[in-house]
Design an enzyme around this catalytic site. Structure first.
Site, PDB file in Angstrom:
ATOM      1  N   GLU A   1     -29.649  13.384   9.625  1.00  0.00           N
ATOM      2  CA  GLU A   1     -31.179  12.986   9.112  1.00  0.00           C
ATOM      3  C   GLU A   1     -31.059  12.796   7.527  1.00  0.00           C
ATOM      4  O   GLU A   1     -31.666  11.788   7.098  1.00  0.00           O
ATOM      5  CB  GLU A   1     -31.913  14.604   9.139  1.00  0.00           C
TER       6      GLU A   1
ATOM      7  N   HIS B   1     -13.952  16.586  28.431  1.00  0.00           N
ATOM      8  CA  HIS B   1     -14.664  15.764  29.347  1.00  0.00           C
ATOM      9  C   HIS B   1     -15.106  14.257  28.679  1.00  0.00           C
ATOM     10  O   HIS B   1     -15.900  13.848  29.518  1.00  0.00           O
ATOM     11  CB  HIS B   1     -15.695  16.492  29.927  1.00  0.00           C
TER      12      HIS B   1
ATOM     13  N   GLU C   1     -27.739  21.754  15.465  1.00  0.00           N
ATOM     14  CA  GLU C   1     -28.589  21.912  14.195  1.00  0.00           C
ATOM     15  C   GLU C   1     -27.693  21.155  13.093  1.00  0.00           C
ATOM     16  O   GLU C   1     -28.337  20.389  12.231  1.00  0.00           O
ATOM     17  CB  GLU C   1     -29.344  23.078  13.897  1.00  0.00           C
TER      18      GLU C   1
ATOM     19  N   CYS D   1     -49.269  10.737   8.638  1.00  0.00           N
ATOM     20  CA  CYS D   1     -50.215  10.150   8.291  1.00  0.00           C
ATOM     21  C   CYS D   1     -51.405  11.510   7.595  1.00  0.00           C
ATOM     22  O   CYS D   1     -51.412  12.402   8.410  1.00  0.00           O
ATOM     23  CB  CYS D   1     -51.271   9.240   9.102  1.00  0.00           C
TER      24      CYS D   1
ATOM     25  N   LYS E   1     -42.562  14.641   7.477  1.00  0.00           N
ATOM     26  CA  LYS E   1     -42.558  16.144   7.858  1.00  0.00           C
ATOM     27  C   LYS E   1     -43.154  16.731   8.954  1.00  0.00           C
ATOM     28  O   LYS E   1     -42.982  17.575   9.788  1.00  0.00           O
ATOM     29  CB  LYS E   1     -42.981  16.781   6.525  1.00  0.00           C
TER      30      LYS E   1
ATOM     31  N   TRP F   1     -47.753   6.513   7.533  1.00  0.00           N
ATOM     32  CA  TRP F   1     -46.372   6.482   8.236  1.00  0.00           C
ATOM     33  C   TRP F   1     -46.531   5.769   9.396  1.00  0.00           C
ATOM     34  O   TRP F   1     -47.257   5.638  10.378  1.00  0.00           O
ATOM     35  CB  TRP F   1     -46.017   8.029   8.688  1.00  0.00           C
TER      36      TRP F   1
ATOM     37  N   ARG G   1     -45.749  15.730   4.027  1.00  0.00           N
ATOM     38  CA  ARG G   1     -45.691  15.025   5.305  1.00  0.00           C
ATOM     39  C   ARG G   1     -45.115  13.928   5.714  1.00  0.00           C
ATOM     40  O   ARG G   1     -44.448  13.523   6.971  1.00  0.00           O
ATOM     41  CB  ARG G   1     -46.996  14.850   6.006  1.00  0.00           C
TER      42      ARG G   1
ATOM     43  N   LYS H   1     -28.905  17.835  10.900  1.00  0.00           N
ATOM     44  CA  LYS H   1     -28.977  17.799   9.350  1.00  0.00           C
ATOM     45  C   LYS H   1     -28.248  16.813   8.763  1.00  0.00           C
ATOM     46  O   LYS H   1     -28.944  16.135   8.027  1.00  0.00           O
ATOM     47  CB  LYS H   1     -28.568  19.443   8.973  1.00  0.00           C
TER      48      LYS H   1
ATOM     49  N   ASN I   1     -55.654   8.544  11.590  1.00  0.00           N
ATOM     50  CA  ASN I   1     -54.223   9.313  12.059  1.00  0.00           C
ATOM     51  C   ASN I   1     -54.077   9.412  13.535  1.00  0.00           C
ATOM     52  O   ASN I   1     -54.968   9.719  14.097  1.00  0.00           O
ATOM     53  CB  ASN I   1     -54.244  10.563  11.234  1.00  0.00           C
ATOM     54  N   GLY I   2     -53.022   8.943  13.984  1.00  0.00           N
ATOM     55  CA  GLY I   2     -52.819   8.720  15.638  1.00  0.00           C
ATOM     56  C   GLY I   2     -52.430   7.518  15.989  1.00  0.00           C
ATOM     57  O   GLY I   2     -52.196   6.743  15.289  1.00  0.00           O
TER      58      GLY I   2
HETATM   59  C1  F6R Z   1     -35.407  18.198  11.291  1.00  0.00           C
HETATM   60  C2  F6R Z   1     -36.857  18.513  11.380  1.00  0.00           C
HETATM   61  C3  F6R Z   1     -37.599  18.107  12.642  1.00  0.00           C
HETATM   62  C4  F6R Z   1     -38.730  19.235  13.004  1.00  0.00           C
HETATM   63  C5  F6R Z   1     -39.677  18.701  14.283  1.00  0.00           C
HETATM   64  C6  F6R Z   1     -40.520  19.825  14.886  1.00  0.00           C
HETATM   65  O1  F6R Z   1     -35.224  19.042  10.160  1.00  0.00           O
HETATM   66  O2  F6R Z   1     -37.569  19.076  10.515  1.00  0.00           O
HETATM   67  O3  F6R Z   1     -36.543  17.929  13.647  1.00  0.00           O
HETATM   68  O4  F6R Z   1     -37.990  20.537  13.377  1.00  0.00           O
HETATM   69  O5  F6R Z   1     -40.045  17.520  13.942  1.00  0.00           O
HETATM   70  O6  F6R Z   1     -41.243  20.085  13.639  1.00  0.00           O
HETATM   71  P1  F6R Z   1     -42.223  21.560  13.921  1.00  0.00           P
HETATM   72  O7  F6R Z   1     -41.353  22.707  13.831  1.00  0.00           O
HETATM   73  O8  F6R Z   1     -42.992  21.453  12.560  1.00  0.00           O
HETATM   74  O9  F6R Z   1     -43.015  21.641  15.209  1.00  0.00           O
END
Ligand code: F6R
Length: 622
Positions: free
Chosen positions: A502, A518, A495, A2, A617, A74, A27, A499, A108-109
């Site tokens: 996601e 295992h 990671e 948000c 984001k 959001w 975001r 990716k 927001n929250g």
């Molecule tokens: C994955 C991604 C999220 C952020 C996570 C932490 O691609 O972007 O997993 O890494 O939400 O966000 P920050 O780094 O902004 O604290």
């Protein structure tokens, strides 16, 4: 997640509010809206489409005014739908009541006691037209309103449990917006004298272009915005009274998030290819290794610590997990890495001699901020952050900081933030090693040389894109994938899997290769692609045995192998040859083809790469 923008001005502020929302689009959101005070009434336009649509809607409906609030939502409580989009209006008892449509509010929250408040307000005759937790605040402020909006908000806030940033205005006070924060970020922007305007927003970037005079509001602050003046107050916990607060107004040159795409199809692709420059910029001020890279007083703090605790979420957690290997093997310092949302609620054993390191791209992640506070509350006051936003709450809250210079990251899937975090964490490893007498001069020189050469090495890996594209066509037809890595490269496998899931929505899991037998080996069939991160390090022979376990069950291996590993393609074993092994910094090279694989697979599946479903984001709620 948000985003909030609000303003009081003598000009029509609607285009500025919408522009502010556009700057917050990165975001992530699923609906948006603007409300203004116009002709003695509240007016609003809301949409489940893009922010850009609000301009047309506002023009069609003739929505224009100097006082207004705007929001990107959001969804947390209630589906993404127009009736749940903010701003929300109060709907007081009885359609003919003077209080109908009196209060407009964005939030927001999360309000944790919204059920209880909703029940109380319903009893008082308030009508709810959304499923949001936000609407209860609008009704509560309306209920408490007695001719002074500031007083009503100040009375409402102590009744809210949870985290919030709110901005609110009232039909009966045309040139006034009240905003408040507790647990969610909010800044005040002081505008020029020409229009006597003042602003609030979720971050300084939203106000880029209208003002660079920014005041970062603190927890519990309430700000009263009027034409040509503002007033900040905070509740004294002992007396319960709100008292005036002085806050510094700083000149902040926030960059717009709306960076140009240039020749790229998506921001994610652009950001993957920006990594050589992002890494070079992150290393720009590094002329040698010293604790002072992390701020004044770092040497004293580094001398006093006997362990490191890393707190982060998502991709940032994986960069921390990689750093644990470096910190323990190079700096010889015991290190633990915790997922922030787990740590904040866990009974742990605090050690005041621990350096608490938070890692965050945005610097506003609610769970990481809360975990930091939790650590501090337990007496762990030596804090350091590796963060990409110099003006963020995380940097303000931590004693020491290393600012990565990745530049604005717009794509929801983090890429250049990850590799620059790794650079910052490697520098931290070397600085701690030096302080602890674990870094010989020759080793320091070697590490620095490898760091400086890194942008060129990353460039060479990016050149493998055409080979990765060929693989992605096959991956696009799969619904599951396994990722394997060992040691320092296990977090890289994690990671890579994150990716892929996601942005392509393919179910992907990562394992340390030694764990296959295992359990997960049961999943391996000819249909299961098994991506393997194969650096030429001390664990290579062990990894090759694990690869045999997969081949023996008919599994299809897709291996990113260092050039000096002698792993060759054969039926069922597909190999992309990386450059020669890059030593301790190898994870930074090995994550690049995994980013490209996820990106091109998602493109082949036609997903919304930069805004994957359900994700935001900047995760500013718990
Ligand atoms: C994955 C991604 C999220 C952020 C996570 C932490 O691609 O972007 O997993 O890494 O939400 O966000 P920050 O780094 O902004 O604290």
């Amino acid at each position: 997640m948000c985003g909030i923008v609000g303003a009081v001005s003598q000009r029509n502020i609607v285009p500025v509010l919408i522009e502010g929302l556009k700057r917050l689009e990165y975001r992530g959101y699923d609906s948006c809206g603007v409300a203004v005070h116009q002709d003695g009434m509240l007016r609003r336009v809301r949409s489940t489409s893009r922010v850009a649509e609000l301009t047309g809607l506002a023009a069609e409906d003739g929505v224009a005014s100097g006082t207004g609030i705007a929001h990107t939502r959001w969804a947390t409580h209630g589906a993404p739908a127009v009736h749940n989009a903010h701003p929300h209006f109060s709907q007081g008892p009885g359609a003919s009541s003077a209080s109908v449509g009196r209060i407009a509010l964005v939030h927001n929250g999360i309000i944790e006691n919204h059920d209880e408040l909703r029940a109380e307000l319903k009893q008082r005759g308030y009508v709810f037209s959304s499923q949001t937790d936000t609407e209860v605040i609008a009704h509560l402020v309306d209920h408490l309103y007695n001719g002074d909006l500031l007083e009503a908000v100040q009375q409402a806030l102590p009744r809210l449990k949870g985290a919030y940033a709110v901005a609110v205005f009232c039909r009966d006070e045309p040139h006034r917006v009240i905003a408040a924060r507790e647990g969610s970020p909010l800044v005040l922007g002081v505008g020029g004298a020409e229009y006597g305007e003042n602003f609030v927003a979720s971050d300084a970037m939203a106000l880029a272009g209208v003002t660079d005079q920014i005041c970062y509001l603190e927890e519990g602050d309430v700000v009263d915005l009027q034409l040509g003046r503002y007033w900040i107050s905070r509740r004294n916990a002992e007396t319960g009274r709100f008292e005036a607060q002085q806050r510094e107004v700083k000149t902040v040159h926030a960059h717009s998030g709306a960076a140009e795409l240039g020749p790229y199809r998506h921001y994610m692709q652009k950001e993957i290819f920006e990594q050589p420059v992002a890494i070079a910029n992150t290393l720009d001020a590094v002329n040698g290794i010293s604790p002072e890279l992390f701020g004044d007083g770092a040497y004293r703090i580094f001398k006093e610590i006997d362990s490191v605790l890393i707190l982060a979420c998502g991709t940032s957690y994986y960069s921390g997990s990689t750093a644990k290997y470096w910190l323990e093997s190079i700096a010889k310092i015991p290190t633990s890495v915790e997922i922030a949302s787990e740590y904040r609620y866990r009974d742990s054993v605090p050690n005041p001699r621990t350096l608490v390191v938070t890692i965050s791209q945005s610097g506003e992640t609610a769970d990481t901020l809360a975990a930091l506070k939790h650590a501090r509350a337990q007496g762990m006051t030596k804090t350091l952050t590796i963060c990409n936003v110099a003006t963020s709450a995380m940097v303000r809250e931590c004693e020491l900081a290393y600012i990565t210079r990745a530049g604005a990251e717009i794509g929801v899937a983090s890429t250049k933030a990850f590799t620059t975090q790794l650079v910052g964490l490697f520098l931290l490893t070397l600085a701690l090693a030096q302080t602890r007498g674990q870094l010989a001069e020759a080793d320091e020189a070697e590490h620095l040389k490898a760091l400086r050469h890194l942008p060129v090495a990353v460039q060479a890996v990016l050149a493998l894109e055409p080979q990765v594209i060929a693989w992605s066509e096959e991956f696009a037809r799969k619904e599951n994938a396994l990722f394997l890595g060992r040691g320092l490269h296990y977090p890289i496998a994690l990671e890579g899997a994150l990716k892929l899931k996601e942005i392509s929505y393919i179910h992907a899991e990562a394992y340390p290769a030694g764990e296959l037998k295992h359990g997960p080996l049961a999943l391996v069939t000819a249909e299961m692609p098994v991506v393997t991160v194969a650096p030429n390090d001390a664990l290579l022979e062990k990894l090759k045995s694990n690869m045999q376990e997969v081949r023996a069950r008919g599994g299809q291996l897709y291996v990113f192998a260092d050039g000096d590993t002698q792993i060759e393609s054969e039926p069922g074993l597909h190999v992309i040859r990386m450059p020669e092994h890059y030593g301790a910094l190898s994870p930074i090279l090995h994550v690049i083809p995994l980013q490209l694989l996820a990106y091109h697979t998602a493109c082949a599946r036609g997903t919304d790469v930069d805004k994957p479903r359900n994700l935001a984001k900047s995760v500013t709620v718990e």
